[in-house]
Design an enzyme around this catalytic site. Structure first.
Site, PDB file in Angstrom:
ATOM      1  N   HIS A 205       0.750  -1.204  -0.074  1.00  0.00           N
ATOM      2  CA  HIS A 205       0.100   0.054  -0.038  1.00  0.00           C
ATOM      3  C   HIS A 205       0.934   1.358  -0.044  1.00  0.00           C
ATOM      4  O   HIS A 205       0.283   2.378   0.181  1.00  0.00           O
ATOM      5  CB  HIS A 205      -1.043  -0.082   1.218  1.00  0.00           C
TER       6      HIS A 205
HETATM    7  C1  UD1 Z   1      -2.240   5.498   5.590  1.00  0.00           C
HETATM    8  C2  UD1 Z   1      -1.056   6.254   6.244  1.00  0.00           C
HETATM    9  C3  UD1 Z   1       0.229   4.994   6.081  1.00  0.00           C
HETATM   10  C4  UD1 Z   1      -0.209   3.844   6.586  1.00  0.00           C
HETATM   11  C5  UD1 Z   1      -1.525   3.353   6.185  1.00  0.00           C
HETATM   12  C6  UD1 Z   1      -1.970   2.181   6.923  1.00  0.00           C
HETATM   13  C7  UD1 Z   1      -0.772   8.643   6.033  1.00  0.00           C
HETATM   14  C8  UD1 Z   1       0.234   9.503   5.308  1.00  0.00           C
HETATM   15  N1  UD1 Z   1      -0.442   7.358   5.497  1.00  0.00           N
HETATM   16  O1  UD1 Z   1      -1.871   5.387   4.141  1.00  0.00           O
HETATM   17  O2  UD1 Z   1       1.211   5.499   6.873  1.00  0.00           O
HETATM   18  O3  UD1 Z   1       0.929   2.766   6.628  1.00  0.00           O
HETATM   19  O4  UD1 Z   1      -2.510   4.354   6.397  1.00  0.00           O
HETATM   20  O5  UD1 Z   1      -2.867   1.542   6.053  1.00  0.00           O
HETATM   21  O6  UD1 Z   1      -1.133   8.789   7.008  1.00  0.00           O
HETATM   22  N2  UD1 Z   1      -9.597   4.398   1.872  1.00  0.00           N
HETATM   23  C9  UD1 Z   1     -10.686   3.863   1.743  1.00  0.00           C
HETATM   24  N3  UD1 Z   1     -11.193   3.672   3.055  1.00  0.00           N
HETATM   25  C10 UD1 Z   1     -10.590   3.810   4.217  1.00  0.00           C
HETATM   26  C11 UD1 Z   1      -9.431   4.471   4.249  1.00  0.00           C
HETATM   27  C12 UD1 Z   1      -8.914   4.870   2.938  1.00  0.00           C
HETATM   28  O7  UD1 Z   1     -11.360   3.609   0.827  1.00  0.00           O
HETATM   29  O8  UD1 Z   1     -11.239   3.530   5.223  1.00  0.00           O
HETATM   30  C13 UD1 Z   1      -8.885   4.909   0.554  1.00  0.00           C
HETATM   31  C14 UD1 Z   1      -8.993   6.198   0.038  1.00  0.00           C
HETATM   32  O9  UD1 Z   1      -9.395   6.282  -1.189  1.00  0.00           O
HETATM   33  C15 UD1 Z   1      -8.000   7.031   0.549  1.00  0.00           C
HETATM   34  C16 UD1 Z   1      -6.718   6.095   0.253  1.00  0.00           C
HETATM   35  O10 UD1 Z   1      -7.470   4.833   0.766  1.00  0.00           O
HETATM   36  O11 UD1 Z   1      -7.824   8.328  -0.254  1.00  0.00           O
HETATM   37  C17 UD1 Z   1      -5.770   6.372   0.983  1.00  0.00           C
HETATM   38  O12 UD1 Z   1      -6.101   6.597   2.567  1.00  0.00           O
HETATM   39  P1  UD1 Z   1      -5.005   7.517   3.517  1.00  0.00           P
HETATM   40  O13 UD1 Z   1      -5.430   7.334   4.966  1.00  0.00           O
HETATM   41  O14 UD1 Z   1      -4.971   8.896   2.886  1.00  0.00           O
HETATM   42  O15 UD1 Z   1      -3.571   6.934   3.309  1.00  0.00           O
HETATM   43  P2  UD1 Z   1      -3.242   5.318   3.423  1.00  0.00           P
HETATM   44  O16 UD1 Z   1      -2.773   5.075   2.332  1.00  0.00           O
HETATM   45  O17 UD1 Z   1      -4.373   4.617   3.859  1.00  0.00           O
HETATM   46  N1  UDP Z   2      -3.368  -6.084   9.003  1.00  0.00           N
HETATM   47  C1  UDP Z   2      -4.804  -6.747   9.072  1.00  0.00           C
HETATM   48  N2  UDP Z   2      -5.383  -7.044   7.994  1.00  0.00           N
HETATM   49  C2  UDP Z   2      -5.050  -6.859   6.689  1.00  0.00           C
HETATM   50  C3  UDP Z   2      -3.700  -6.176   6.475  1.00  0.00           C
HETATM   51  C4  UDP Z   2      -2.957  -5.848   7.512  1.00  0.00           C
HETATM   52  O1  UDP Z   2      -5.196  -6.872  10.079  1.00  0.00           O
HETATM   53  O2  UDP Z   2      -5.612  -7.183   5.740  1.00  0.00           O
HETATM   54  C5  UDP Z   2      -2.753  -5.708  10.197  1.00  0.00           C
HETATM   55  C6  UDP Z   2      -1.443  -6.261  10.373  1.00  0.00           C
HETATM   56  O3  UDP Z   2      -1.331  -7.653  11.163  1.00  0.00           O
HETATM   57  C7  UDP Z   2      -0.631  -4.970  11.021  1.00  0.00           C
HETATM   58  C8  UDP Z   2      -1.226  -3.956  10.687  1.00  0.00           C
HETATM   59  O4  UDP Z   2      -2.541  -4.327   9.996  1.00  0.00           O
HETATM   60  O5  UDP Z   2      -1.111  -5.280  12.576  1.00  0.00           O
HETATM   61  C9  UDP Z   2      -0.343  -3.239   9.638  1.00  0.00           C
HETATM   62  O6  UDP Z   2      -1.252  -2.083   9.480  1.00  0.00           O
HETATM   63  P1  UDP Z   2      -0.739  -1.428   7.663  1.00  0.00           P
HETATM   64  O7  UDP Z   2       0.217  -2.487   6.777  1.00  0.00           O
HETATM   65  O8  UDP Z   2      -2.012  -0.798   6.999  1.00  0.00           O
HETATM   66  O9  UDP Z   2       0.201  -0.326   7.904  1.00  0.00           O
HETATM   67  P2  UDP Z   2       1.740   0.033   8.283  1.00  0.00           P
HETATM   68  O10 UDP Z   2       2.293  -0.792   9.734  1.00  0.00           O
HETATM   69  O11 UDP Z   2       2.594  -0.056   7.176  1.00  0.00           O
HETATM   70  O12 UDP Z   2       1.586   1.610   8.738  1.00  0.00           O
END
Ligand code: UD1
Ligand code: UDP
Length: 363
Positions: A205
C-alpha cells in the site's frame, strides 16, 4: 491525570489497544480516546475495535480521506476544540500517519505535553510521507517511547534530550502476543482452501509502490511468476485496489488462478494467515515486525526500512521493487534457505505496561 489518546488509521489500532488496557488498570489515569476518522471502512477500523477489545472512542472526528494538506488540516481543525474542551494533561499519539502529526501539532501549540509511542524510527527517505510525519512529531514531543535501539540513536543524533527518550519495546507485539491463541482458532485457511505452509501472504500500500503504473506493473509481473509456484493471498488495501483498477491491472490479476485478491481482513484472520504462511511479501511497517516475531520469512518490497532491527534479527530482507531481485529472493526463501530470526530486545508483550509506568511518573 487525563490522557487524550489519538487513533486514525488501521495500524494505530494495534498500537493503542494494549495501552488502553493498561490505562484502565490504573486509578490515577483517566484515558480519553479520539478517532480522527482517517480510516473509516468497517474492515479498516470498526472491526479492529471489536476484535482487539478497544473501547468505543469518546469522539470520532469523521475526517475521512483527502490530500495530505486537506486531511492534515481537517484533522487539526476538528481536534483543536476537543483539546480545548477536555484540557488533558497530555496528548498521546502513536505511529507515523497524518493523524499523528496533525494532533501532535495541535497539542503542543496549546501547551499540552505530547507523548509519542513508536518514536525515532527513520527510513532516511524523505519522499515517504510517513518520514516527514516521524521527524516533525519527534521534534515536538515531550516524552518519546522507542521500540528499538536505532530509534534511540536517531533521536539522540537529532538532538533530542536523553531524559525524554525511553526504550520500552513494541506495543504492536503486545497485541500480537495477546491475540495469538484467538487467531489460532480462525477458520480463514479452511475458508480460503489454503494449506498450512503452502502459500504466501502479500500486502502492498505504500504510495511509492502503488501510485505509479510503471512501478506497480512490474511488481504484478513478479507476483504472477510466484503464484505459478505458490498460491499468493493478497488482502488489498483500498488505495491499492483503486490503483489496480485505474491502471488496468485488475483484469489481468483476475485471470491469475492462484493470485487471490481479497478485501482487507480482520486482525485475527490476518494473524492466522501470517502465522501459517511460507513467507510474507509486504511493504507494510508493522508486518515486518510481526513476521519477525512469528518467525515467518519476510521479503520487504522496499529499498529501505525504518525498522532495521527486523533485518538485524535475521527475519526480514529488503528486496526492492525489481522483479528479478524479488524472484531471486523468493526462490531462496521458498527453498527453505532462511535463518530463524531472533527476538528483538524488549519485544516481550510488556511494552504498554512499561509505558504507563513511565507516564505515571513523568507527568
Ligand atoms: C495511511 C498512512 C500510512 C499507513 C496506512 C496504513 C498517512 C500519510 N499514511 O495510508 O502511513 O501505512 O494508512 O494502512 O497517514 N481509503 C478507503 N477507506 C478507508 C481508508 C482509506 O477507501 O477506510 C482509501 C481512500 O481512497 C483514500 C486512500 O485509501 O484516499 C488512502 O487513504 P489514506 O488514509 O490517505 O492513506 P493510506 O494509504 O491508507
Ligand atoms: N493487517 C490486518 N489485515 C490486513 C492487513 C494488515 O489486520 O488485511 C494488520 C497487520 O497485521 C498489522 C497492521 O494491520 O497489525 C499493519 O497495518 P498497515 O500495513 O496498514 O500499516 P503500516 O504498518 O504499514 O503503517
Amino acid at each position: 491525570m487525563k490522557i487524550l489518546n489519538v487513533v486514525g488509521a488501521r495500524p494505530n489500532l494495534m498500537k493503542i489497544a494494549p495501552l488502553m488496557e493498561a490505562f484502565a488498570a490504573r486509578r490515577e489515569i483517566s484515558p480519553l480516546l479520539v478517532h480522527t476518522g482517517q480510516h473509516y471502512d468497517e474492515n479498516m477500523s470498526d472491526l479492529f475495535f471489536r476484535q482487539l477489545g478497544i473501547p468505543e472512542p469518546d469522539l470520532n472526528l469523521g475526517v475521512g480521506s483527502g490530500s495530505h494538506a486537506v486531511q492534515t488540516a481537517e484533522i487539526m481543525k476538528a481536534f483543536e476544540p476537543v483539546v480545548l474542551e477536555h484540557a488533558p494533561d497530555a496528548v498521546l499519539v502513536v505511529g507515523d500517519v497524518n493523524s499523528t502529526i496533525a494532533c501532535g501539532t495541535v497539542a503542543v501549540k496549546l501547551g499540552i505535553p505530547l507523548v509519542h509511542v513508536e518514536a525515532g524510527l527513520r527510513s532516511f527517505d524523505r519522499s515517504m510521507p510517513e518520514e516527514i510525519n516521524r521527524i516533525i512529531t519527534d521534534a515536538i514531543s515531550d516524552v518519546l517511547f522507542c521500540t528499538e535501539k536505532s530509534g534511540v540513536e536517531n533521536l539522540l543524533a537529532e538532538g533530542v534530550a536523553k531524559e525524554k527518550i525511553h526504550l520500552v519495546g513494541n506495543v504492536m507485539i503486545d497485541t500480537l502476543m495477546r491475540h495469538r491463541e484467538k487467531a489460532d482458532a480462525s477458520r480463514v485457511l479452511e475458508n480460503l482452501e489454503l494449506e498450512e505452509g503452502r502459500y504466501a501472504v502479500l500486502t502492498l500500500h505504500r504510495p511509492a509502490n502503488v501510485d505509479r503504473r510503471e512501478l506497480l506493473g512490474p511488481l504484478v509481473d513478479a507476483f504472477e511468476v510466484i503464484q505459478r509456484d505458490l498460491p499468493v493471498v493478497f488482502p488489498a488495501h483500498p488505495r491499492t485496489r483503486a490503483r489496480l483498477q485505474e491502471f488496468g491491472l485488475a483484469e489481468r490479476i483476475a485471470g491469475l488462478p492462484d493470485f487471490r485478491v481479497l478485501d482487507p481482513v480482520g486482525y485475527l484472520d490476518f494473524l492466522k494467515l501470517m502465522t501459517s504462511a511460507k513467507l510474507v511479501l509486504t511493504d507494510s511497517g508493522g508486518i515486518q515486525e510481526e513476521a519477525t516475531i512469528l518467525a515467518v520469512p519476510c521479503l520487504t518490497l522496499r529499498e529501505n526500512t525504518e525498522r532495521p532491527v527486523t533485518i538485524e534479527m535475521g527475519g526480514n530482507q529488503l528486496v526492492g521493487r525489481d522483479p528479478e531481485r524479488i524472484l531471486k529472493a523468493y526462490r531462496k526463501v521458498a527453498s527453505g534457505d532462511v535463518p530463524r530470526p531472533q527476538v528483538p530486545p524488549l519485544w516481550d508483550g510488556k511494552a504498554a505496561g512499561r509505558i504507563v509506568e513511565i507516564l505515571s511518573r513523568a507527568l
